[in-house]
Design a protein around this motif. Sequence first.
Motif, mmCIF file in Angstrom:
data_model
loop_
_atom_site.group_PDB
_atom_site.id
_atom_site.type_symbol
_atom_site.label_atom_id
_atom_site.label_comp_id
_atom_site.label_asym_id
_atom_site.label_seq_id
_atom_site.Cartn_x
_atom_site.Cartn_y
_atom_site.Cartn_z
ATOM 1 N N ARG A 1 11.547 -5.558 -17.232
ATOM 2 C CA ARG A 1 9.975 -6.166 -17.878
ATOM 3 C C ARG A 1 10.525 -6.311 -19.584
ATOM 4 N N SER A 2 9.660 -7.476 -19.772
ATOM 5 C CA SER A 2 10.159 -7.878 -21.258
ATOM 6 C C SER A 2 10.194 -8.081 -22.455
ATOM 7 N N GLY A 3 10.929 -7.911 -23.502
ATOM 8 C CA GLY A 3 10.245 -6.974 -24.686
ATOM 9 C C GLY A 3 9.707 -7.959 -25.794
ATOM 10 N N ALA B 1 22.213 -13.592 -14.330
ATOM 11 C CA ALA B 1 21.008 -13.758 -14.058
ATOM 12 C C ALA B 1 20.262 -12.952 -15.450
ATOM 13 N N LEU B 2 21.053 -11.475 -15.779
ATOM 14 C CA LEU B 2 20.205 -11.182 -16.697
ATOM 15 C C LEU B 2 21.270 -10.766 -18.216
ATOM 16 N N GLY B 3 22.490 -11.642 -17.905
ATOM 17 C CA GLY B 3 23.269 -11.243 -19.320
ATOM 18 C C GLY B 3 22.507 -11.841 -20.639
ATOM 19 N N PRO B 4 22.031 -13.199 -20.375
ATOM 20 C CA PRO B 4 21.360 -14.466 -21.077
ATOM 21 C C PRO B 4 20.166 -13.006 -22.006
ATOM 22 N N LEU B 5 20.002 -11.812 -21.257
ATOM 23 C CA LEU B 5 18.611 -11.545 -21.642
ATOM 24 C C LEU B 5 18.420 -9.857 -22.162
ATOM 25 N N ALA B 6 19.684 -9.672 -22.056
ATOM 26 C CA ALA B 6 19.858 -8.688 -21.916
ATOM 27 C C ALA B 6 19.418 -8.008 -23.297
ATOM 28 N N ALA C 1 10.124 -11.493 -25.851
ATOM 29 C CA ALA C 1 10.661 -12.893 -26.016
ATOM 30 C C ALA C 1 10.072 -13.430 -24.687
ATOM 31 N N GLY C 2 10.159 -15.427 -24.752
ATOM 32 C CA GLY C 2 10.429 -16.200 -24.055
ATOM 33 C C GLY C 2 11.324 -16.251 -23.107
ATOM 34 N N LEU C 3 11.929 -15.631 -21.805
ATOM 35 C CA LEU C 3 12.783 -15.246 -21.479
ATOM 36 C C LEU C 3 13.579 -16.464 -20.482
ATOM 37 N N ARG C 4 12.217 -17.268 -19.834
ATOM 38 C CA ARG C 4 12.416 -18.672 -19.438
ATOM 39 C C ARG C 4 13.864 -19.418 -20.904
ATOM 40 N N ALA C 5 13.162 -19.890 -21.412
ATOM 41 C CA ALA C 5 13.499 -20.087 -22.374
ATOM 42 C C ALA C 5 14.902 -20.327 -23.447
ATOM 43 N N LEU C 6 15.025 -18.815 -23.315
ATOM 44 C CA LEU C 6 16.345 -17.523 -23.190
ATOM 45 C C LEU C 6 17.379 -18.434 -22.296
#
Length: 333
Positions: free
Chosen positions: A240-242, A157-162, A244-249
């Motif tokens: 919390r998003s920094g 869930a979080l790896g690609p968003l780290a 960036a578009g998290l879904r696209a990531l």
Amino acid sequence: MQNMASVSIVGAAGYTGQETLDRVLAHPQLELVAIGSDSLAGQPATALDPRLNRNGGKRAPIFITNDAALACGADITFVCLPNERAAAIEPPARGVVIDLSGAHRFDDAEVYRRWYGFDHPRAGELGRWSYALPELVPPHGTLIANPGCYATAALLALGPLAGAIDPAGVVVDGKSGMTGAGKVPRPSMHAGAVLENISPYKVGVHQHAPEIAAHLGFDVTFVPHLLPVRRGLLATCYVRSGGAGLRALLEAHYADSPVVTVLPEGATPDLSRVRHTDAAEIALFDDGFTDRTIVICAVDNLGKGAAGQAVQNANLLFGFPEAAGLRLSGVLV
Ligand SMILES: NC(=O)C1=CN([C@@H]2O[C@H](COP(=O)(O)OP(=O)(O)OC[C@H]3O[C@@H](n4cnc5c(N)ncnc54)[C@H](OP(=O)(O)O)[C@@H]3O)[C@@H](O)[C@H]2O)C=CC1
Ligand SMILES: CC(=O)N[C@@H](CCC(=O)OP(=O)(O)O)C(=O)O
């Protein structure tokens, strides 16, 4: 690159061992040569489950001891033993070893003392092992540490968003079915304690918190809960998003994955769709009230959380199709 590989399963009579056995038997390029169990050594495979060797077909060999299965010289040895027992093994000199336990996931022996509650008996050799979660840390080398079940779901869930979320204040809420605790009965796993109940456990001290942190690069608060179901695991992650578009990531990261699906907007991951499979489902939601984003991952603790991932790692190491032997199809109710 070889076209077939021989397989030994150490601890084949436990839950992850039996699930690994099932996938190996379904795999067109794996040949099962040994199954280990100390309590069943000398007995036919049907002593574990009458479905093995069903209708007179000899699908699995007789059980041998775990030490004999470890030493049998297979191309691939899956180790499905409890943590402290797995930590003590001397890896075979030939072939690839894939350890499904937590015994070789960290280089730092102090982690074992603090989070697993034992002094690692082969601390000086931990650096020989490498952690492998195919979608984030592809396998390499011959000694592979397969990830923990909760850590798998949280990291998918979080790896690609780290790199795109605020590293402070990330919370992971985990929920697992009872098979996550293994086959050996304990009072806390008694039906009277589990059915019609949901219990948080190991709050603030669970061994997967450092595993998740090690591969995200920052600490998280992790709280697991025991569900009154046999199998399946959810990780609900609050971030919390920094900006960036998290879904696209997420969608870009998993676009080519045969195992991980990012669900369309509005759809929620569901245990019933991943149970008995090696798939993972991920969904992302904006919180309507706060600035948080919620990322949810569902896996089967015994599938992508253990045996499916171990076979996926073996496939990648041997150049076999990544999903060979895995359970990924079907729309069963
Ligand atoms: N269950 C899950 O969902 C997941 C488990 N894991 C990890 O995988 C490993 C195996 O787990 P799991 O299959 O659930 O465990 P089980 O308890 O179901 O099975 C463990 C197997 O190891 C054998 N064994 C050998 N020595 C010992 C010993 N000293 N004490 C107890 N059992 C022993 C057992 O007996 P015998 O040799 O007599 O057959 C048994 O077959 C663990 O390290 C676990 O943390 C990782 C991810 C998910
Ligand atoms: C429900 C349940 O008890 N689950 C186990 C997870 C087992 C696992 O994956 O962890 P290791 O391989 O790191 O031991 C637990 O919370 O310890």
